[in-house]
Design a protein around this motif. Structure first.
Motif, PDB file in Angstrom:
ATOM      1  N   ASP A 171      21.644  14.399  -1.007  1.00 49.08           N
ATOM      2  CA  ASP A 171      20.724  14.773  -0.021  1.00 49.08           C
ATOM      3  C   ASP A 171      19.115  14.977  -0.250  1.00 49.08           C
ATOM      4  N   ALA A 172      19.608  15.855  -1.459  1.00 48.41           N
ATOM      5  CA  ALA A 172      18.102  15.995  -2.502  1.00 48.41           C
ATOM      6  C   ALA A 172      17.074  14.507  -2.605  1.00 48.41           C
ATOM      7  N   HIS A 173      18.021  13.553  -2.917  1.00 53.54           N
ATOM      8  CA  HIS A 173      17.080  12.741  -2.741  1.00 53.54           C
ATOM      9  C   HIS A 173      16.293  11.993  -1.784  1.00 53.54           C
ATOM     10  N   VAL A 174      17.385  12.383  -0.978  1.00 55.35           N
ATOM     11  CA  VAL A 174      16.874  11.816   0.507  1.00 55.35           C
ATOM     12  C   VAL A 174      15.554  13.009   0.629  1.00 55.35           C
ATOM     13  N   ALA A 175      15.129  13.566   0.420  1.00 56.48           N
ATOM     14  CA  ALA A 175      15.189  14.851   1.201  1.00 56.48           C
ATOM     15  C   ALA A 175      14.100  14.618   0.545  1.00 56.48           C
ATOM     16  N   ARG A 176      13.432  14.592  -0.985  1.00 57.59           N
ATOM     17  CA  ARG A 176      12.478  13.784  -2.056  1.00 57.59           C
ATOM     18  C   ARG A 176      11.356  12.628  -1.558  1.00 57.59           C
ATOM     19  N   LEU A 177      12.184  11.992  -0.792  1.00 55.70           N
ATOM     20  CA  LEU A 177      11.339  10.209  -0.510  1.00 55.70           C
ATOM     21  C   LEU A 177      10.889  10.809   0.799  1.00 55.70           C
ATOM     22  N   ALA A 178      11.248  11.474   1.738  1.00 58.96           N
ATOM     23  CA  ALA A 178      10.952  12.415   3.001  1.00 58.96           C
ATOM     24  C   ALA A 178       9.634  12.636   2.665  1.00 58.96           C
ATOM     25  N   GLU A 179       9.920  13.743   1.484  1.00 59.60           N
ATOM     26  CA  GLU A 179       8.671  14.334   1.677  1.00 59.60           C
ATOM     27  C   GLU A 179       7.468  13.080   1.486  1.00 59.60           C
ATOM     28  N   ALA A 180       7.820  11.992   0.134  1.00 63.85           N
ATOM     29  CA  ALA A 180       6.565  11.704  -0.074  1.00 63.85           C
ATOM     30  C   ALA A 180       6.228  10.583   1.023  1.00 63.85           C
ATOM     31  N   LEU A 181       7.210  10.508   1.867  1.00 61.77           N
ATOM     32  CA  LEU A 181       7.081   9.720   2.987  1.00 61.77           C
ATOM     33  C   LEU A 181       5.854  10.502   4.494  1.00 61.77           C
ATOM     34  N   GLU A 182       6.222  11.989   4.450  1.00 62.31           N
ATOM     35  CA  GLU A 182       5.578  12.645   4.958  1.00 62.31           C
ATOM     36  C   GLU A 182       4.001  12.133   4.495  1.00 62.31           C
ATOM     37  N   ALA A 183       3.638  12.598   3.671  1.00 58.69           N
ATOM     38  CA  ALA A 183       2.881  12.621   2.884  1.00 58.69           C
ATOM     39  C   ALA A 183       2.112  11.480   3.307  1.00 58.69           C
ATOM     40  N   ALA A 184       2.347   9.778   2.550  1.00 60.49           N
ATOM     41  CA  ALA A 184       1.804   8.557   3.225  1.00 60.49           C
ATOM     42  C   ALA A 184       1.259   8.224   4.329  1.00 60.49           C
ATOM     43  N   THR A 185       2.181   9.173   5.490  1.00 60.90           N
ATOM     44  CA  THR A 185       1.443   9.027   6.453  1.00 60.90           C
ATOM     45  C   THR A 185       0.350   9.704   6.918  1.00 60.90           C
ATOM     46  N   GLN A 186      -0.217  10.622   6.213  1.00 62.48           N
ATOM     47  CA  GLN A 186      -1.996  11.176   5.933  1.00 62.48           C
ATOM     48  C   GLN A 186      -2.415  10.645   4.690  1.00 62.48           C
ATOM     49  N   ASP A 187      -2.109   9.892   4.556  1.00 65.65           N
ATOM     50  CA  ASP A 187      -2.560   9.307   3.313  1.00 65.65           C
ATOM     51  C   ASP A 187      -4.210   7.944   3.638  1.00 65.65           C
ATOM     52  N   GLU A 188      -5.261   8.658   3.052  1.00 66.01           N
ATOM     53  CA  GLU A 188      -6.313   7.345   3.965  1.00 66.01           C
ATOM     54  C   GLU A 188      -6.096   5.974   3.895  1.00 66.01           C
ATOM     55  N   ARG A 189      -5.197   5.757   3.068  1.00 66.44           N
ATOM     56  CA  ARG A 189      -4.451   4.448   1.895  1.00 66.44           C
ATOM     57  C   ARG A 189      -3.696   3.750   3.021  1.00 66.44           C
ATOM     58  N   PHE A 190      -2.760   4.730   2.821  1.00 65.86           N
ATOM     59  CA  PHE A 190      -1.922   3.571   4.362  1.00 65.86           C
ATOM     60  C   PHE A 190      -2.769   4.038   5.428  1.00 65.86           C
ATOM     61  N   ILE A 191      -3.136   4.477   5.950  1.00 64.38           N
ATOM     62  CA  ILE A 191      -3.900   4.540   7.082  1.00 64.38           C
ATOM     63  C   ILE A 191      -4.508   3.699   7.781  1.00 64.38           C
ATOM     64  N   VAL A 242       0.802  -1.015   0.090  1.00 60.96           N
ATOM     65  CA  VAL A 242      -0.080  -0.166  -0.299  1.00 60.96           C
ATOM     66  C   VAL A 242       1.116   1.443  -0.043  1.00 60.96           C
ATOM     67  N   LEU A 243       1.810   1.197   1.432  1.00 55.57           N
ATOM     68  CA  LEU A 243       3.269   2.412   0.977  1.00 55.57           C
ATOM     69  C   LEU A 243       3.430   2.732  -0.774  1.00 55.57           C
ATOM     70  N   ALA A 244       4.133   1.136  -1.217  1.00 59.66           N
ATOM     71  CA  ALA A 244       4.143   1.691  -2.360  1.00 59.66           C
ATOM     72  C   ALA A 244       3.388   2.037  -3.797  1.00 59.66           C
ATOM     73  N   ASN A 245       2.200   2.077  -3.504  1.00 59.09           N
ATOM     74  CA  ASN A 245       1.118   2.564  -4.318  1.00 59.09           C
ATOM     75  C   ASN A 245       0.618   4.416  -3.891  1.00 59.09           C
ATOM     76  N   VAL A 246       1.002   4.797  -3.123  1.00 62.79           N
ATOM     77  CA  VAL A 246       0.461   5.821  -2.436  1.00 62.79           C
ATOM     78  C   VAL A 246       2.324   6.662  -3.102  1.00 62.79           C
ATOM     79  N   LEU A 247       3.108   6.300  -2.615  1.00 62.93           N
ATOM     80  CA  LEU A 247       4.121   6.919  -3.271  1.00 62.93           C
ATOM     81  C   LEU A 247       4.330   6.765  -4.447  1.00 62.93           C
ATOM     82  N   GLU A 248       3.687   6.543  -4.966  1.00 56.17           N
ATOM     83  CA  GLU A 248       3.565   6.440  -6.219  1.00 56.17           C
ATOM     84  C   GLU A 248       2.712   7.662  -7.193  1.00 56.17           C
ATOM     85  N   ASP A 249       1.866   7.767  -6.367  1.00 63.75           N
ATOM     86  CA  ASP A 249       1.206   9.000  -6.289  1.00 63.75           C
ATOM     87  C   ASP A 249       2.362  10.535  -6.267  1.00 63.75           C
ATOM     88  N   GLU A 250       2.847   9.888  -5.179  1.00 62.32           N
ATOM     89  CA  GLU A 250       3.592  11.081  -4.486  1.00 62.32           C
ATOM     90  C   GLU A 250       4.879  11.533  -5.678  1.00 62.32           C
TER      91      GLU A 250
END
Length: 323
Positions: A258-278, A51-59
């Motif tokens: 750093d830029a790649h890590v920051a982009r992944l972190a941004e997407a992961l933070e969004a995932a923790t707010q996504d209803e599918r992942f929750i 499910v996390l992978a699906n959310v990250l694809e969108d992000e």
């Protein structure tokens, strides 16, 4: 004049290269990514990862392919990740126990500082559990009293870490336990439910019995009381100075930009707010969703490693059959 023109050209080229590099970093990712799970298909980590992978694809705007690389309690996946050079296009989603206790309990080709911990997204809910209608009831105090009076009380172990924890508890409480090795939750559950083993460790299997009550939780191994079993005390509340809290975290090799890590972190933070992942995390596998940034995760894991080292020193190492 020629020197001036040449200098200007060189500076312009350097600026162009710098801007191109920045643009390239800002555009990450530009191709599909791979999310590696260090456990087999069908388990709670795998279910959550898909499910996390699906959310990250969108992000992230790119496909995120899930690959299972089971073995050594997640260690095989980390050993491979440590040597990966694709700058963040491959990352592991797994449990902190693999990186904190794994290298202390067995020989590994990786250590804590071989990775960057992009973000934590879930708090684990591991526990000590038992079955229904036991002579000692469904409380930790009842179990300890029973075990003191009944040498040979049986305990189902799954990991080197839970074996160390129960060894520490047995010494603290003066218990003589019979240790029964099991292969994961699938091996533990039948023994506990049938009554063949008195109590045992569960990394999350007990969540499937929250409604039926067939697998009562005696003790929470998380930092707080468990979401689905709020009556069970934590290790600290029971008087044991151990931090065995598990974080489900995304890891990349230490040299990822750093830029790649920051982009992944941004997407992961969004995932923790996504209803599918929750929904999959909090309603199906009954684990709390929370976003923990890189610096906080890294410090927490480092502190746990030091705590485990101290505990191992106090115990004189792992029991022989777990070394």
């Amino acid at each position: 004049m020629k020197i001036k023109l040449l200098t200007t050209a060189i500076l312009s080229s350097a600026m162009a290269l710098g801007m191109a590099g920045t643009a390239q970093a800002d555009e990450f990712p530009t191709k599909p990514l791979t999310l590696v799970v260090g456990f087999g298909a069908g388990g709670s980590t795998d279910i959550q990862a898909r499910v996390l992978a699906n959310v990250l694809e969108d992000e992230l705007g790119q496909p995120v392919n899930v690959v299972n690389q089971p073995g050594a309690g997640g260690g095989v996946a980390l050993a491979r990740l440590a040597n990966n050079t694709d700058e963040g296009y491959t990352f592991v989603f797994g449990t902190s126990m693999t990186i904190t206790f794994g290298p202390l309990s067995t020989e590994t080709t990786y250590q804590l500082d071989d990775f960057r911990y992009v973000a934590g997204v879930t708090l684990g809910q591991s526990a000590m559990v038992t079955g229904e209608d036991r002579e000692f009831g469904d409380t930790w105090e009842g179990l300890i009293e029973y075990a003191r009076e009944n040498p040979g009380t049986s305990y189902a172990t799954q990991t080197a870490l839970d074996r160390m924890i129960i060894e520490y508890i047995a010494r603290q409480e003066g218990l003589d336990l019979r240790i029964v090795p099991t292969a994961g939750g699938a091996g533990m559950a039948p023994l506990i439910l049938s009554g063949d083993v008195d109590f045992g460790y569960s990394g999350g299997t007990h969540s499937g019995y929250a409604d039926s009550g067939e697998m009562p939780v005696l003790l929470s191994l998380a930092e707080d009381r468990l979401v689905a079993f709020p009556d069970a005390p934590t290790l600290q509340e029971a008087g044991y100075d151990i931090n065995a809290a598990e974080i489900r975290v995304v890891m990349v090799p230490k040299d990822v930009p750093d830029a790649h890590v920051a982009r992944l972190a941004e997407a992961l933070e969004a995932a923790t707010q996504d209803e599918r992942f929750i929904e999959i995390t909090e309603e199906r596998i009954l684990m709390p969703v929370t976003y923990i940034p890189e610096d906080e995760v890294t410090q927490t894991l480092a502190d746990q490693v030091e705590g485990y080292k101290a505990l191992l020193e106090e115990l004189g190492g792992l029991p022989e059959d777990e070394e």
